[in-house]
Design an enzyme around this catalytic site. Structure first.
Site, PDB file in Angstrom:
ATOM      1  N   LYS A 109      -7.889  -1.944  10.950  1.00 31.18           N
ATOM      2  CA  LYS A 109      -7.187  -2.243   9.693  1.00 31.18           C
ATOM      3  C   LYS A 109      -6.044  -1.247   9.521  1.00 31.18           C
ATOM      4  CE  LYS A 109      -6.359  -2.185   5.077  1.00 31.18           C
ATOM      5  NZ  LYS A 109      -5.558  -1.205   4.316  1.00 31.18           N
ATOM      6  N   ASP A 112       4.268 -15.097  11.071  1.00 32.41           N
ATOM      7  CA  ASP A 112       2.986 -15.546  10.514  1.00 32.41           C
ATOM      8  C   ASP A 112       1.930 -14.449  10.739  1.00 32.41           C
ATOM      9  OD1 ASP A 112       0.478 -16.697  10.194  1.00 32.41           O
ATOM     10  OD2 ASP A 112       1.013 -18.576  11.175  1.00 32.41           O
ATOM     11  N   HIS A 118      -2.804  10.007   0.662  1.00 36.09           N
ATOM     12  CA  HIS A 118      -2.855   8.742  -0.070  1.00 36.09           C
ATOM     13  C   HIS A 118      -2.522   8.921  -1.525  1.00 36.09           C
ATOM     14  CE1 HIS A 118      -5.212   5.288   1.920  1.00 36.09           C
ATOM     15  NE2 HIS A 118      -4.320   5.776   2.738  1.00 36.09           N
ATOM     16  N   GLU A 151       0.858  -1.204   0.000  1.00 41.15           N
ATOM     17  CA  GLU A 151       0.000   0.000   0.000  1.00 41.15           C
ATOM     18  C   GLU A 151       0.889   1.247   0.000  1.00 41.15           C
ATOM     19  OE1 GLU A 151      -3.377  -0.272   2.629  1.00 41.15           O
ATOM     20  OE2 GLU A 151      -3.593   1.905   2.682  1.00 41.15           O
TER      21      GLU A 151
HETATM   22  C1  MEV Z   1      -6.450   2.646   4.857  1.00 43.11           C
HETATM   23  O1  MEV Z   1      -5.635   1.556   4.429  1.00 43.11           O
HETATM   24  C2  MEV Z   1      -6.477   2.738   6.362  1.00 43.11           C
HETATM   25  C3  MEV Z   1      -7.421   3.791   6.958  1.00 43.11           C
HETATM   26  O2  MEV Z   1      -8.737   3.585   6.442  1.00 43.11           O
HETATM   27  C4  MEV Z   1      -7.391   3.612   8.446  1.00 43.11           C
HETATM   28  C5  MEV Z   1      -8.443   4.391   9.198  1.00 43.11           C
HETATM   29  O3  MEV Z   1      -9.498   4.717   8.643  1.00 43.11           O
HETATM   30  O4  MEV Z   1      -8.194   4.624  10.407  1.00 43.11           O
HETATM   31  C6  MEV Z   1      -7.010   5.186   6.557  1.00 43.11           C
END
Ligand code: MEV
Length: 421
Positions: free
Chosen positions: A259, A275, A373, A80
């Site tokens: 995530k 792992d 991003h 990413e």
């Molecule tokens: C994107 O890979 C991760 C985010 O969505 C995490 C979040 O919303 O806290 C930016």
């Protein structure tokens, strides 16, 4: 190379030179990275069945981490685009306020041997208690090397469930993640327990929810380190604290929040040959330990008006074993991290997750995440349509100004650039 030029602006060769100058890599390791050598092809057939090749992923370093007063470069394997930049950015802000502090409980892993519909679970439970010392001894002798390293089986106890009865074994796995070790011990206990139960068990397997092996990373930020051009540091801090409050009430948000945390943790898990599925299972099951899926980080305002962050989670990894024996890059990652103990390695992974979460939340509660991003997405997009060398920077700058940035636009821009030159 200009002195003090930002690491990300250097060429890959120059970055490796810097790491060599700092004695963070050996010449052999730098050459291996330069040549793009990863796992030896000879190793893949010994690792999985039906191997047909090696699948590559970018390997990079996050910077600016101060963890328990030590500066560290963090190896990360991730596809990413914005992850490493965001981790470094979060770590830089935390470093300005004293850095991360990591700690770990004992590393006790566990597993269970499970029976279905025992005719007399109470008597079985009493018998297991009576034979506990012998059973623990049997488990230890199934994996004697861990005992010689000061670890081994610790406790054995029965846990009743509707229709099921499980015998749990807890094990101090020392530096290893311990999956094979525990499974070997559990399988050695199957037969003697079957005799006590008068039936064969349904299964014997480790648990990926090691609630007695918990890593913690903490940091406290001075508000001025997180301010933006439009928002005061205190307001940003308060909004970050609100963001975790919200994740704790809405599991739909908590999933994305966590995530984002794992965007930081998983790449280190992968880089060190561990792992990542085990770590993901542990983190998400721990996040729902109260029956309600919540955030694994907590951000709150301190009475002094600072922003305190904490990540607490089981991170079942090892500092030995995994693929670190066969994969030279996993070994290199552990060298870069100065050969940490398993407890420190889990703490480092927690700190990277916390840094990543800080950057994501700061962006979300201020400008939104797309601005950051997209900068790297543009580079990927330019590369995907065939831009090379300086073309990548030129096209990504142009894409930034476009209303729509997609492959068609990127291709047209590249064509125009090449026509001009
Ligand atoms: C994107 O890979 C991760 C985010 O969505 C995490 C979040 O919303 O806290 C930016």
């Amino acid at each position: 190379m200009t002195p003090n030029q930002a690491f990300y602006r250097l060429s890959r060769e120059e970055r490796l030179e810097q790491l060599l100058d700092r004695h963070l890599l050996t010449k052999e390791q730098a050459d291996c990275l330069l040549a793009g050598k990863t796992l030896p092809l000879s190793a893949v057939d010994t690792m999985i069945e039906n191997a047909i090749g090696i699948f590559g992923l970018p390997f990079g370093l996050a910077q600016h981490f101060t963890i328990n007063d030590h500066s560290l470069w963090i190896p990360m394997v991730v596809e990413e685009p914005s992850v490493i930049a965001a981790a470094s950015n979060g770590a830089k802000r935390v470093a300005r306020s004293g850095g991360f502090h990591i700690s770990h409980t004992e590393r006790i892993m566990l597993g269970h041997i499970t029976f279905n519909q025992l005719s007399d679970p109470e008597t079985f439970s009493e018998q297991v208690s009576q034979h506990k010392a012998d059973l623990l001894q049997l488990a230890a002798s199934a994996h004697p090397s861990i005992v010689s390293r000061g670890g081994g089986p610790i406790d054995l106890f029965v846990k009743p469930f509707p229709n099921f009865t499980s015998v749990y074994l807890t094990v101090d796995t020392k530096e290893a993640m311990g999956a094979n070790m525990i499974n070997t011990m559990l399988e050695a206990l199957k037969e003697p327990l079957a005799e006590l139960a008068h039936q064969q068990p349904l299964m014997a397997i480790l648990s990926n929810l090691p609630t007695e092996s918990i890593a913690t990373a903490q940091c406290t930020l001075l508000p001025e380190t997180i301010k933006t051009s439009k928002m005061s540091g205190t307001l940003v801090a308060e909004r970050i604290a609100l963001a975790t409050d919200y994740a704790n009430v809405d599991p739909y948000r908590a999933a994305t929040h966590n995530k984002g945390v794992m965007n930081g943790t998983d790449p280190v898990v992968i880089a060190t040959g561990n792992d990542w599925r085990a770590v993901e299972a542990a983190v998400h099951s721990y996040a729902s330990r109260d029956g309600h899926y919540q955030s694994i980080t907590q951000w709150e305002m301190t009475p002094e008006g600072n922003l305190k962050g904490q990540l607490t989670a089981p991170l079942p990894i090892g500092s030995v074993g995994g693929t670190s024996r066969v994969n030279p890059l996993a070994k290199l990652s552990l060298d870069l991290l100065q050969q940490p103990s398993a407890k420190d390695l889990a703490g480092i992974m927690a700190a990277v997750g916390l840094a990543q979460n800080l950057s994501a939340l700061r962006a979300l509660v201020t400008t939104g995440i797309q601005a950051g991003h997209m900068a790297l997405q543009y580079k990927s997009l330019a590369h995907s349509v065939g831009a090379v060398g300086q073309e990548i920077d030129i096209i990504s700058r142009q894409l930034k100004k476009e209303k729509i940035a997609n492959q068609v636009v990127a291709k047209a821009l590249l064509l125009r650039l090449r026509e001009k030159n």
